[in-house]
Design a protein around this motif. Structure first.
Motif, PDB file in Angstrom:
ATOM      1  N   ALA A  62      -3.987  12.166   2.530  1.00  0.00           N
ATOM      2  CA  ALA A  62      -3.474  12.433   3.731  1.00  0.00           C
ATOM      3  C   ALA A  62      -2.039  12.377   3.639  1.00  0.00           C
ATOM      4  CB  ALA A  62      -3.685  11.553   4.752  1.00  0.00           C
ATOM      5  N   LYS A  63      -1.336  12.125   2.479  1.00  0.00           N
ATOM      6  CA  LYS A  63      -0.082  11.942   2.318  1.00  0.00           C
ATOM      7  C   LYS A  63       0.826  12.936   2.163  1.00  0.00           C
ATOM      8  CE  LYS A  63       3.571   9.259   1.826  1.00  0.00           C
ATOM      9  NZ  LYS A  63       4.084   8.295   2.852  1.00  0.00           N
ATOM     10  N   GLY A  64      -0.001  14.125   1.570  1.00  0.00           N
ATOM     11  CA  GLY A  64       0.467  15.552   1.380  1.00  0.00           C
ATOM     12  C   GLY A  64       1.635  15.434   0.395  1.00  0.00           C
ATOM     13  N   GLN A  94      -7.763   6.272  -1.352  1.00  0.00           N
ATOM     14  CA  GLN A  94      -8.225   7.539  -1.572  1.00  0.00           C
ATOM     15  C   GLN A  94      -7.749   8.404  -0.378  1.00  0.00           C
ATOM     16  OE1 GLN A  94      -9.198   9.019  -4.558  1.00  0.00           O
ATOM     17  NE2 GLN A  94      -8.546  10.687  -3.808  1.00  0.00           N
ATOM     18  N   ASP A  95      -8.280   7.986   0.820  1.00  0.00           N
ATOM     19  CA  ASP A  95      -7.993   8.914   2.128  1.00  0.00           C
ATOM     20  C   ASP A  95      -6.421   8.955   2.298  1.00  0.00           C
ATOM     21  OD1 ASP A  95     -10.605   9.011   2.557  1.00  0.00           O
ATOM     22  OD2 ASP A  95     -10.534   7.411   4.130  1.00  0.00           O
ATOM     23  N   ASP A  96      -5.590   7.801   1.895  1.00  0.00           N
ATOM     24  CA  ASP A  96      -4.286   7.792   2.267  1.00  0.00           C
ATOM     25  C   ASP A  96      -3.550   8.483   1.068  1.00  0.00           C
ATOM     26  OD1 ASP A  96      -4.423   5.819   4.237  1.00  0.00           O
ATOM     27  OD2 ASP A  96      -3.998   4.190   2.641  1.00  0.00           O
ATOM     28  N   ARG A 134     -14.388  -0.552  -0.353  1.00  0.00           N
ATOM     29  CA  ARG A 134     -13.736  -0.218   0.800  1.00  0.00           C
ATOM     30  C   ARG A 134     -12.272   0.233   0.666  1.00  0.00           C
ATOM     31  NH1 ARG A 134     -14.173   0.110   6.180  1.00  0.00           N
ATOM     32  NH2 ARG A 134     -12.351  -0.591   7.439  1.00  0.00           N
ATOM     33  N   ALA A 135     -11.560  -0.726   0.052  1.00  0.00           N
ATOM     34  CA  ALA A 135     -10.320  -0.597  -0.389  1.00  0.00           C
ATOM     35  C   ALA A 135      -9.969   0.577  -1.114  1.00  0.00           C
ATOM     36  CB  ALA A 135      -9.662  -1.907  -1.037  1.00  0.00           C
ATOM     37  N   GLY A 136     -10.760   0.933  -1.931  1.00  0.00           N
ATOM     38  CA  GLY A 136     -10.664   2.082  -2.815  1.00  0.00           C
ATOM     39  C   GLY A 136     -10.735   3.340  -2.018  1.00  0.00           C
ATOM     40  N   THR A 182       0.694  -1.163   0.052  1.00  0.00           N
ATOM     41  CA  THR A 182      -0.006  -0.023   0.064  1.00  0.00           C
ATOM     42  C   THR A 182       0.838   1.243  -0.058  1.00  0.00           C
ATOM     43  OG1 THR A 182      -1.743  -1.394   1.249  1.00  0.00           O
ATOM     44  CG2 THR A 182      -1.954   1.147   1.152  1.00  0.00           C
ATOM     45  N   ASP A 183       2.010   1.105   0.716  1.00  0.00           N
ATOM     46  CA  ASP A 183       2.654   2.381   0.902  1.00  0.00           C
ATOM     47  C   ASP A 183       3.387   2.873  -0.558  1.00  0.00           C
ATOM     48  OD1 ASP A 183       2.591   2.720   3.399  1.00  0.00           O
ATOM     49  OD2 ASP A 183       4.304   1.618   4.134  1.00  0.00           O
TER      50      ASP A 183
END
Length: 335
Positions: A295-297, A290-292, A284-286, A259-260
């Motif tokens: 949030a990553k910036g 999207q949230d990650d 859910r995974a999508g 994921t990273d």
């Protein structure tokens, strides 16, 4: 009916070799190339809890395969050449034929495939760039890319251009290569003329070069020959080309990617590829991805490129193993 084993190709080969005993397994491995030995060796080291039924299935498959073989056509170079050309087409078959028919007479070149990239670079770095280009064309693309990275930076674009414009190997060049390898390894060679190199070969090697160096090399090539540079770039499999893989292939690829790495890689991806990725994930995974992403910036471009290279490397490995099909212009060369 008992379900069929899920053991992958290298794992099945490892089970078979471990069933043969040390001496017999060693004899088999002697006839394999460096990549095959590494893959099977890794599987042998990591196998655990293999059931008796799985071992039995592997052995049964092997016996069935052997029983179906005949000696027809054995030892006939013309037969092998004709069959492979008919099956694969001339362009795709040429490399395989060279490896099978010409490679067996090229022991010096073959020995380079077992060497560490830095060691190969040391062997060839002071030779004429044309000789270096011939040597790199004989190596597997990822190995050649690693060797290229250890050569002086000023020489890298010149060597890549020579690979791209290599159209067969002249007898004089082969004789020079013969002498180089004879000096290095004190071996005798009988290398035949071979159709190595070309734009596809150059593009395939550059695919494995680190992103920062890849751009510099292509820029230098563009300064000398803009048309050649564009041809190489057109045949390279870049991150955006992942959008051309079919849905099943994307799903298989996503199972192999962390994921990273995916989050970092998608920070620099276009909307088409992002849509392709999200389409092949659960809702859910999508949403979590999207949230990650949000949030990553901001992230460094070098980190994005490194993550994309990592995923591309996984995709190429899966393509080589027949798990997915790369769908770009250069797919035929890499699959």
């Amino acid at each position: 009916m008992e379900p069929k084993s899920k053991l992958a190709g290298p794992d099945r080969a490892a089970v078979l070799l471990m069933s043969l005993g040390e001496e017999a397994a060693a004899e088999v491995l002697k006839h394999m190339g460096p990549k095959e030995v590494q893959r099977i060796g890794t599987s042998m080291a990591s196998l655990s809890n293999v059931s008796k039924s799985e071992v039995g299935e592997v052995l049964d498959d092997f016996v069935t395969t052997v029983e179906e073989q005949t000696a027809l056509g054995m030892g006939s170079d013309d037969y092998i050449r004709n069959v492979l050309t008919s099956a694969l087409g001339k362009d795709k078959a040429d490399g395989v034929i060279d490896r099978i028919l010409l490679g067996r007479n090229s022991k010096g070149l073959e020995s380079l495939k077992w060497m560490d990239p830095r060691a190969v670079a040391e062997v060839i770095r002071l030779e004429h760039p044309q000789i270096i280009a011939i040597v790199l064309s004989y190596l597997d693309p990822d190995h050649a890319a690693a060797v290229l990275s250890f050569l002086p930076e000023r020489a890298q674009p010149d060597v890549l251009m020579r690979i791209a414009t290599l159209d067969g190997v002249q007898p004089s060049a082969l004789q020079e290569l013969d002498e180089i390898l004879e000096r290095q390894f004190a071996g005798n060679m009988n290398v035949k003329s071979s159709s190595v190199g070309g734009v596809k070969s150059a593009a395939n090697i550059l695919n494995f070069v680190d992103s920062s160096k890849e751009g510099l090399i292509l820029d230098k090539v563009r300064e000398v020959d803009e048309q050649l540079s564009q041809k190489i770039q057109d045949l390279m499999f870049v991150f955006a080309n992942l959008a051309e893989i079919d849905d099943r292939g994307i799903q298989a690829l996503l199972r192999e990617v962390s994921t990273d790495s995916l989050v970092l890689a998608l920070k620099g991806a276009d909307d088409t590829l992002k849509e392709k990725i999200f389409k092949n994930m659960s809702k859910r995974a999508g949403e979590m991805l999207q949230d990650d992403l949000e949030a990553k910036g901001p992230v460094r471009l070098s980190e994005v490129e490194a993550a994309q290279k990592e995923i591309l490397s996984i995709a190429r490995r899966m393509a080589e193993e027949g798990e997915i099909v790369l769908g770009n212009k250069g797919a035929e060369q890499m699959v």
